[in-house]
Design an enzyme around this catalytic site. Structure first.
Site, PDB file in Angstrom:
ATOM      1  N   HIS A  70       1.738   4.460  -2.771  1.00  0.00           N
ATOM      2  CA  HIS A  70       1.769   5.911  -2.545  1.00  0.00           C
ATOM      3  C   HIS A  70       3.126   6.481  -2.971  1.00  0.00           C
ATOM      4  O   HIS A  70       3.210   7.498  -3.658  1.00  0.00           O
ATOM      5  CB  HIS A  70       1.592   6.216  -1.053  1.00  0.00           C
ATOM      6  CG  HIS A  70       0.169   6.194  -0.570  1.00  0.00           C
ATOM      7  ND1 HIS A  70      -0.814   6.971  -1.135  1.00  0.00           N
ATOM      8  CD2 HIS A  70      -0.432   5.509   0.441  1.00  0.00           C
ATOM      9  CE1 HIS A  70      -1.967   6.759  -0.482  1.00  0.00           C
ATOM     10  NE2 HIS A  70      -1.761   5.874   0.471  1.00  0.00           N
TER      11      HIS A  70
ATOM     12  N   HIS B 128       0.830  -1.209   0.000  1.00  0.00           N
ATOM     13  CA  HIS B 128       0.000   0.000   0.000  1.00  0.00           C
ATOM     14  C   HIS B 128       0.868   1.264   0.000  1.00  0.00           C
ATOM     15  O   HIS B 128       0.728   2.138  -0.859  1.00  0.00           O
ATOM     16  CB  HIS B 128      -0.915  -0.027   1.232  1.00  0.00           C
ATOM     17  CG  HIS B 128      -1.800   1.170   1.384  1.00  0.00           C
ATOM     18  ND1 HIS B 128      -3.120   1.161   1.013  1.00  0.00           N
ATOM     19  CD2 HIS B 128      -1.562   2.417   1.855  1.00  0.00           C
ATOM     20  CE1 HIS B 128      -3.660   2.344   1.253  1.00  0.00           C
ATOM     21  NE2 HIS B 128      -2.725   3.138   1.776  1.00  0.00           N
ATOM     22  N   GLU B 129       1.778   1.338   0.954  1.00  0.00           N
ATOM     23  CA  GLU B 129       2.607   2.546   1.079  1.00  0.00           C
ATOM     24  C   GLU B 129       3.560   2.688  -0.113  1.00  0.00           C
ATOM     25  O   GLU B 129       3.851   3.806  -0.548  1.00  0.00           O
ATOM     26  CB  GLU B 129       3.389   2.551   2.392  1.00  0.00           C
ATOM     27  CG  GLU B 129       2.536   2.482   3.674  1.00  0.00           C
ATOM     28  CD  GLU B 129       1.458   3.555   3.784  1.00  0.00           C
ATOM     29  OE1 GLU B 129       1.581   4.604   3.109  1.00  0.00           O
ATOM     30  OE2 GLU B 129       0.465   3.342   4.518  1.00  0.00           O
TER      31      GLU B 129
ATOM     32  N   GLU C 275      -4.696   7.867  -2.959  1.00  0.00           N
ATOM     33  CA  GLU C 275      -5.151   6.595  -2.397  1.00  0.00           C
ATOM     34  C   GLU C 275      -5.395   5.567  -3.506  1.00  0.00           C
ATOM     35  O   GLU C 275      -5.222   4.368  -3.297  1.00  0.00           O
ATOM     36  CB  GLU C 275      -6.412   6.820  -1.550  1.00  0.00           C
ATOM     37  CG  GLU C 275      -6.819   5.647  -0.673  1.00  0.00           C
ATOM     38  CD  GLU C 275      -5.867   5.354   0.485  1.00  0.00           C
ATOM     39  OE1 GLU C 275      -4.874   6.093   0.682  1.00  0.00           O
ATOM     40  OE2 GLU C 275      -6.113   4.355   1.183  1.00  0.00           O
TER      41      GLU C 275
HETATM   42 MG    MG Z   1      -3.185   5.318   2.138  1.00  0.00          MG
END
Ligand code: MG
Length: 504
Positions: A272, A268-269, A298
């Site tokens: 980003h 997830h990160e 996101e």
């Molecule tokens: Mg996030």
């Protein structure tokens, strides 16, 4: 040099200085969460407050306002290129907003929320909403005031939402969220009534931290997170931060019994951070090298975490390596049992622990509540009752205490009203982008199954990352996918994937 280019280079110089200050603040904040000894907290808070004050003073200086105003005239007379216009328009927007909020109001808000955040943490521990209630009442009052300073046409909530997802209104969101809700509530019930036997426990085990570190790093690197311009550290809550496209960092937290916490959060990160690494360094210091919005940001994390990271092609490539790294419990676990377990769906109380199907209902519930709070049609004192009623209605669950209910998230204690919907917008964008990428690259999933992620990362880079703030979120998604934001792609994706898993 013409008058116009002189003004522009002066503006870029000012913006670069502001960005340097912003990056310094972000490094201090990263350090606070990753390295700082606990005793340093109050000194660090003072340093951060001092620098934030300098930054704000520079942002709201009359000189900068005048400079941007002169360039607005140039822009309105059609004398700027589209990139120049982006710089001027976005800067003007930020300046106008910053100048609408009186300094004593901003100080009061900062003071109130920093106190409230501590009280909230205590109240959550003991599940004591009454303790937090007066602070939240104060914050809601201040946020209503903030909305009236900023101005709005339909709902005061829109003024706050604009700080996270500019251009979007609560009416736009309500329509999309209602469609989602109409799909999700019965779909989750169908899953609950399914006869499929899925055991989520088969992926539990003992996972030595150093092995987790090795494996999560291997995955992040393989999908395209560049460690020459990034690094992975430990913090109590996973996050990503960036100081420049050549320095975009991520963190996670390791749990010996749950490999998928660190793995999911790293993917997830990294999603980003790959967005930040994909911004163009040549535009650093201007809005052309800034991410578009929280929802778009996101979408970049969610697309990697869920659409890729919980998919068959992804695991076709990684599962043999996972089995080798953690023979127990995976060596004897079939691919199908593994795939089903990582995609197990169940209604739950806590948003951050929710699976990808139920997650958006948690967000919708928060959006509905915070919008009404800001509009003044419900009161803070009634929140636990309203919250628990919605959990019952949406998930069929009885909330046992406020710690697992209305007190679970930090956002409201921070004053972050309008933030929640960006999580779900991110999910919707992610499915829409993924579908468009598949149409553009017919062999995409074959490539993913061979561990080749570059095609997809480059697609995101080309259609999203390199543009910075050149386009609005709406233009960005139309250009990349041919349509405005719709819930259709996410809904189709979920229907297809989970109808198969749960034999619906
Ligand atoms: Mg996030």
């Amino acid at each position: 040099m013409s008058d116009k280019s002189q003004l522009l280079s002066q503006l870029k110089k000012e913006l670069l200085e502001l960005t340097h200050m912003g990056s310094s603040l972000a490094i201090l904040e990263w350090d606070r969460q990753v390295n700082m000894p606990p005793g340093g907290s109050s000194a660090r808070a003072q340093t951060l407050a001092y620098l934030a004050g300098l930054w704000h003073r520079k942002l709201t200086s009359p000189e900068l306002f005048e400079l941007a105003g002169d360039l607005m005239i140039e822009m309105n007379q059609g004398r700027l290129t589209s990139k120049e216009a982006c710089i001027v328009r976005e800067t003007w927007r930020d300046l106008e907003k910053a100048r609408k909020l009186p300094v004593d109001f901003v100080e009061e808000l900062v003071k109130t929320t920093s106190e409230a955040n501590d009280v909230w943490a205590e109240a959550k521990k003991t599940s004591d909403f009454k303790k937090f209630q007066p602070y939240l009442e104060k914050i809601v009052e201040l946020k209503r005031k903030e909305a009236s300073f900023l101005g709005f046409t339909r709902s005061p909530y829109d003024a706050l939402l604009d700080g996270y997802e500019s251009g979007m209104t609560s009416d736009d969101i309500s329509i999309v969220f209602q469609e989602l809700k109409d799909f999700l509530i019965p779909f989750i019930q169908k899953i609950g009534n399914s006869k499929a036997q899925i055991n989520p426990e088969v992926i539990k085990g003992n996972f030595p931290i150093h092995e987790q570190e090795k494996f999560t790093k291997l995955v992040a690197e393989r999908i395209g997170y560049d460690f020459r311009t990034g690094r992975l550290d430990i913090s109590s809550h996973p996050f990503s931060t960036s100081f420049h496209p050549t320095d975009a960092r991520i963190t996670t937290r390791y749990d010996e019994h749950d490999l998928f916490y660190s793995l999911g959060s790293v993917i997830h990160e990294a999603g980003h951070a790959m967005y930040e690494q994909g911004l163009l360094a040549e535009h650093f210091g201007t809005p052309l090298a800034e991410s578009r919005s929280l929802g778009i940001h996101e979408s970049q994390s969610r697309v990697w975490e869920n659409l890729i990271g919980k998919s068959r092609p992804f695991w076709k490539y990684f599962y043999p390596q996972l089995q080798k790294a953690f023979p127990k419990p995976f060596l004897k676990l079939s691919f199908e049992d593994f795939y089903q377990a990582i995609n197990y769906v169940t209604p739950s109380f806590v948003r951050t622990e929710a699976d990808e199907v139920t997650y958006n209902l948690h967000v919708i519930l928060r959006f509905e509540i915070e919008k009404e709070l800001i509009e003044g049609s419900i009161e803070v004192a009634d929140l636990p009752q309203i919250w628990n009623g919605k959990i019952k209605e949406y998930f069929g669950l009885e909330v046992p205490n406020d710690r697992l209910g209305v007190l679970q998230d930090t956002h409201w204690s921070d004053g972050s009203f309008g933030y929640f919907p960006t999580y779900t917008l991110g999910n919707l964008y992610s499915a829409q982008y993924y579908d468009a990428a598949k149409r553009n690259i017919p062999k995409l999933e074959k490539e993913l199954a061979r561990g080749e992620f570059k095609l997809f990362r480059d697609w995101l880079r080309k259609h999203i990352h390199v543009h910075g703030k050149l386009y609005s979120a709406d233009e960005l998604v139309r250009k990349a996918t041919g349509e405005p934001l719709t819930s259709k792609y996410w809904t189709d994706y979920i229907k297809k994937k989970y109808s198969e898993i749960y034999a619906l």
